[in-house]
Design a protein around this motif. Sequence first.
Motif, PDB file in Angstrom:
ATOM      1  N   UNK A   1       0.899  -1.174   0.088  1.00  0.00           N
ATOM      2  CA  UNK A   1      -0.031  -0.150  -0.118  1.00  0.00           C
ATOM      3  C   UNK A   1       0.976   1.312  -0.093  1.00  0.00           C
ATOM      4  N   UNK A   2       1.880   1.323   0.670  1.00  0.00           N
ATOM      5  CA  UNK A   2       2.994   2.445   0.737  1.00  0.00           C
ATOM      6  C   UNK A   2       3.579   2.839  -0.531  1.00  0.00           C
ATOM      7  N   UNK A   3       3.965   1.489  -1.281  1.00  0.00           N
ATOM      8  CA  UNK A   3       4.586   1.653  -2.565  1.00  0.00           C
ATOM      9  C   UNK A   3       3.635   2.294  -3.536  1.00  0.00           C
ATOM     10  N   UNK A   4       2.482   1.988  -3.334  1.00  0.00           N
ATOM     11  CA  UNK A   4       1.213   2.624  -4.482  1.00  0.00           C
ATOM     12  C   UNK A   4       1.206   4.028  -4.247  1.00  0.00           C
ATOM     13  N   UNK A   5       2.066   4.719  -3.888  1.00  0.00           N
ATOM     14  CA  UNK A   5       1.875   6.276  -3.897  1.00  0.00           C
ATOM     15  C   UNK A   5       1.723   6.644  -5.287  1.00  0.00           C
ATOM     16  N   UNK A   6       2.281   5.876  -6.327  1.00  0.00           N
ATOM     17  CA  UNK A   6       1.960   6.161  -7.572  1.00  0.00           C
ATOM     18  C   UNK A   6       1.484   4.875  -8.265  1.00  0.00           C
ATOM     19  N   UNK A   7       0.434   4.503  -9.238  1.00  0.00           N
ATOM     20  CA  UNK A   7       0.007   3.403  -9.606  1.00  0.00           C
ATOM     21  C   UNK A   7       1.133   2.384  -9.958  1.00  0.00           C
ATOM     22  N   UNK A   8       1.155   1.351  -9.919  1.00  0.00           N
ATOM     23  CA  UNK A   8       2.289   0.512 -10.530  1.00  0.00           C
ATOM     24  C   UNK A   8       1.718  -1.073 -10.785  1.00  0.00           C
ATOM     25  N   UNK A   9       2.312  -1.713 -11.507  1.00  0.00           N
ATOM     26  CA  UNK A   9       2.283  -3.152 -12.068  1.00  0.00           C
ATOM     27  C   UNK A   9       2.768  -4.188 -11.059  1.00  0.00           C
ATOM     28  N   UNK A  10       2.168  -5.363 -11.127  1.00  0.00           N
ATOM     29  CA  UNK A  10       2.793  -6.438 -10.269  1.00  0.00           C
ATOM     30  C   UNK A  10       4.366  -6.570 -10.327  1.00  0.00           C
ATOM     31  N   UNK A  11       4.728  -6.637 -11.571  1.00  0.00           N
ATOM     32  CA  UNK A  11       6.108  -6.849 -11.820  1.00  0.00           C
ATOM     33  C   UNK A  11       6.893  -5.583 -11.068  1.00  0.00           C
ATOM     34  N   UNK A  12       6.750  -4.586 -11.310  1.00  0.00           N
ATOM     35  CA  UNK A  12       7.139  -3.138 -10.800  1.00  0.00           C
ATOM     36  C   UNK A  12       7.298  -3.432  -9.117  1.00  0.00           C
ATOM     37  N   UNK A  13       5.863  -3.849  -8.722  1.00  0.00           N
ATOM     38  CA  UNK A  13       5.804  -3.748  -7.097  1.00  0.00           C
ATOM     39  C   UNK A  13       6.894  -4.970  -6.522  1.00  0.00           C
ATOM     40  N   UNK A  14       7.022  -5.939  -7.430  1.00  0.00           N
ATOM     41  CA  UNK A  14       7.752  -7.276  -6.882  1.00  0.00           C
ATOM     42  C   UNK A  14       9.123  -6.717  -7.038  1.00  0.00           C
ATOM     43  N   UNK A  15       9.640  -5.944  -8.062  1.00  0.00           N
ATOM     44  CA  UNK A  15      11.046  -5.396  -7.848  1.00  0.00           C
ATOM     45  C   UNK A  15      11.249  -4.441  -6.811  1.00  0.00           C
ATOM     46  N   UNK A  16      10.232  -3.728  -6.489  1.00  0.00           N
ATOM     47  CA  UNK A  16      10.567  -2.724  -5.532  1.00  0.00           C
ATOM     48  C   UNK A  16      10.627  -3.271  -4.073  1.00  0.00           C
ATOM     49  N   UNK A  17       9.750  -4.329  -4.025  1.00  0.00           N
ATOM     50  CA  UNK A  17       9.667  -4.851  -2.463  1.00  0.00           C
ATOM     51  C   UNK A  17      10.310  -6.031  -2.343  1.00  0.00           C
ATOM     52  N   UNK A  18      10.616  -6.771  -3.495  1.00  0.00           N
ATOM     53  CA  UNK A  18      11.535  -7.871  -3.104  1.00  0.00           C
ATOM     54  C   UNK A  18      10.524  -9.027  -2.739  1.00  0.00           C
ATOM     55  N   UNK A  19       9.380  -8.956  -2.849  1.00  0.00           N
ATOM     56  CA  UNK A  19       8.354  -9.942  -2.784  1.00  0.00           C
ATOM     57  C   UNK A  19       8.401 -10.671  -4.097  1.00  0.00           C
ATOM     58  N   UNK A  20       7.782 -12.021  -3.985  1.00  0.00           N
ATOM     59  CA  UNK A  20       7.729 -12.546  -5.625  1.00  0.00           C
ATOM     60  C   UNK A  20       6.645 -11.913  -6.208  1.00  0.00           C
TER      61      UNK A  20
END
Length: 323
Positions: A262-281
């Motif tokens: 939720x905090x990473x979604x300050x701007x809209x993002x895709x699943x792939x981008x969120x995985x890259x940012x957070x380290x979660x698969x």
Amino acid sequence: MLSELAFSADDLALTRFAVSPMWEVVTSFRLLTSGSTHPVHRTWVDQVRPRVAVAGLDAGWLAELIPSNGYLPDFLTPPPGELAPTLATELAAIRATSADHVLADLDLLGRTTPRCQALRRDPESRLAQITEEIEAYWELALAPYWAKIHAVLDADLFHRARQVAEYGVGHFFNDLHSTLSWDDNTLRMVRSHCGISRETTGPGLLLVPSVFAVNMLTWSRSPQPPQLAYPARGIGTLWEHRPVTRIDAIAGVLGRSRAVLLTELESPASTTELARRTGVSAAGVSQHLTALRDAGMVSAHRAGRSVLYARTAVAESLLAASA
């Protein structure tokens, strides 16, 4: 050009506000395709312009009908019949525009391109195509950000309503924009084009705040009330980064991974981008986003082959409360 809009007691009684998705469509598209860099909306432009270009929307019907300056066809911004109509409601109104009104607007637009000629020949089917393109543009450019945009528009309406309640209509109009002044029951507007008067419009006035409007925009088509779209207050905060300082409080309820997403979604993002940012698969991100979406905290919006996830008003309120 000086426009004067006289007000009777009945006109004041029929003056109201509305939030309009279509006004945000036309003003945002004009800003996006103007080629200039708006100091406030730079973040939004940088994110959205490539998506719009890939989808070919920068060279379609909207590009044909929304020039970089000057007249905007009135049929694109039908008068909202309620305080906050949905995009679907406004698109239905566009599709229901009479052929005579379409032709009159095209005469004012003054373009004789093949697309405009096709719209003249067959307004009904072409309006259906136009609204399909508007839906595609909305999904790419505005829907992922709508919770933030709507919050700013609602705050503006609250402020304006309080102004009227505390100081009266005259103070409100004089404070609304530098090109407006109120005196002797008349609203005066200094405009470079598209003047309006009570003789060419219906009774009352419809006031529409817009986060993307740079200047005052007018709409007039008798017997409907005139519309006045104005720059909303508070747009400087629209794209501000607001760090969440108490993620532990949210994590205790949602779990740390979902709180981080939720905090990473300050701007809209895709699943792939969120995985890259957070380290979660990617699979894990997808599972968490599904849960957050089911809870009404994120929304999903297709952008070409990708899906963009965005925080909803529910999530924005939760994060604001924890900050």
